[in-house]
Scaffold this active site. Sequence first.
Site, PDB file in Angstrom:
ATOM      1  N   HIS A   1       0.855  -1.197   0.000  1.00 53.95           N
ATOM      2  CA  HIS A   1       0.000   0.000   0.000  1.00 53.95           C
ATOM      3  C   HIS A   1       0.888   1.243   0.000  1.00 53.95           C
ATOM      4  CE1 HIS A   1      -4.061  -1.754   0.445  1.00 53.95           C
ATOM      5  NE2 HIS A   1      -3.360  -2.791   0.887  1.00 53.95           N
TER       6      HIS A   1
ATOM      7  N   HIS B   1       0.705  -8.103  -2.604  1.00 52.69           N
ATOM      8  CA  HIS B   1      -0.164  -8.219  -3.784  1.00 52.69           C
ATOM      9  C   HIS B   1       0.285  -7.360  -4.983  1.00 52.69           C
ATOM     10  CE1 HIS B   1      -1.941  -4.777  -1.797  1.00 52.69           C
ATOM     11  NE2 HIS B   1      -2.886  -5.445  -1.164  1.00 52.69           N
TER      12      HIS B   1
ATOM     13  N   ASP C   1      -5.757 -12.949   0.201  1.00 61.36           N
ATOM     14  CA  ASP C   1      -6.170 -11.597   0.616  1.00 61.36           C
ATOM     15  C   ASP C   1      -7.679 -11.585   0.834  1.00 61.36           C
ATOM     16  OD1 ASP C   1      -6.066  -8.905   1.247  1.00 61.36           O
ATOM     17  OD2 ASP C   1      -5.992  -8.226  -0.825  1.00 61.36           O
TER      18      ASP C   1
END
Length: 399
Positions: A198, A219, A285
């Site tokens: 992020h 991810h 996730d």
Amino acid sequence: MSHLCYLNGTAILPDRLLPDAVIVCRDERITYVGTARSRVPASAKIIDAKGGYICPGFVDIHIHGGGGADVMDGSPDAVQTVCQSHARHGTTTMFPTTSTGTDDQIHAMLAACGEVRDTWNIQSGSKIAGVHLYGPYFAKGKTGCHDESVCRAPEATEYRRYFESGIVGIATCAAELPGAAAFYRHANKRGCLVTCGHSNSSWDEMEAAFKNGMRHVDHFWCAMSNVSSVRKRLGVPMQGSMLEYVLANPEMSTEVIADGMHLAPELLSFAWRMKGSERLCLVTDCNRALDMPPGKYRFGPEADGSWFTSDGQVGWASPGSLASSVMGMDHMVRTMHKVGNVPLPDAVRMASLTPAERTDIDQQVGSLTAGKQADIVLLSKTLKVKQVHINGERWSPSR
């Protein structure tokens, strides 16, 4: 001492398929992997794979919820619901993952996970190997479906208390945040897999993070920087991003959400071809909508987490904005193999041995290897989960 023997199936090993496999277990451990029927003890209980696959239990290093619960609900009941939900999909070891939340919410999650880990029995479902401290150290504008109001830069007085719980095994922080370097060094000293996620970080910020112990990116392609996003932040000349840094550095690993919704087939294949099965993990996730009907759900704490909508295939934070997965690891393996055209041993390795290696638990789990825990999943010829065995004992969702 009790023996189990798995027969009449093809074993999925990290580097090949083994037809007509014989897997012998004694108590909680695997004792033999091969093809010699003579190794089957006369007193062994036979487990018939019925022509399907004998597979190592999956290891998920990035997992938020399932079965209507999220680990950030902060109760042992919620955590156990998540563990049971993912056991149904072949995951036998997991790292429950925080979202953004308040300090109190994160401590409640850590305590609940510790209680479930320490009181584990076969009814519990997936074993907890540690917690993935994921939120709250995200960059503004890269929070995805997480509640941005509680994302923040890392402060030592706060995160050191998280690590003192003794359960954190993976630690994420956006590389460009003030305090990230100290966070990475502390997490590295604690023996964690140190990750960046992020984030809108540049090549130079990734390089600095690497020097402080960061070795993994969460991810791939999701909530991460690219050349264009770094240019918007830092101007010209255009600079490298997380994407280029991960592809260029052979020591870096990453992960993909292979649910068929987050990434197109060519991206799944590309990630595997660039990083290989030893540096690419499959993760779910997954949020609380796993095995639940389509509808509106909270991401993170049930009390005040952000809202998302599940359509039964994926979560949506808003139209066009994805909000994590609603699928289990068995689905990820099938998609990676069948849609991403990845060989089955590689697809399974990315869901088992590779995440175990990256989190330093591969001496215990992650492959069908003598001496390891007898975490074994029987798959049909179409890769559907038929039976799940954890520590040599069959887990059943009816329990």
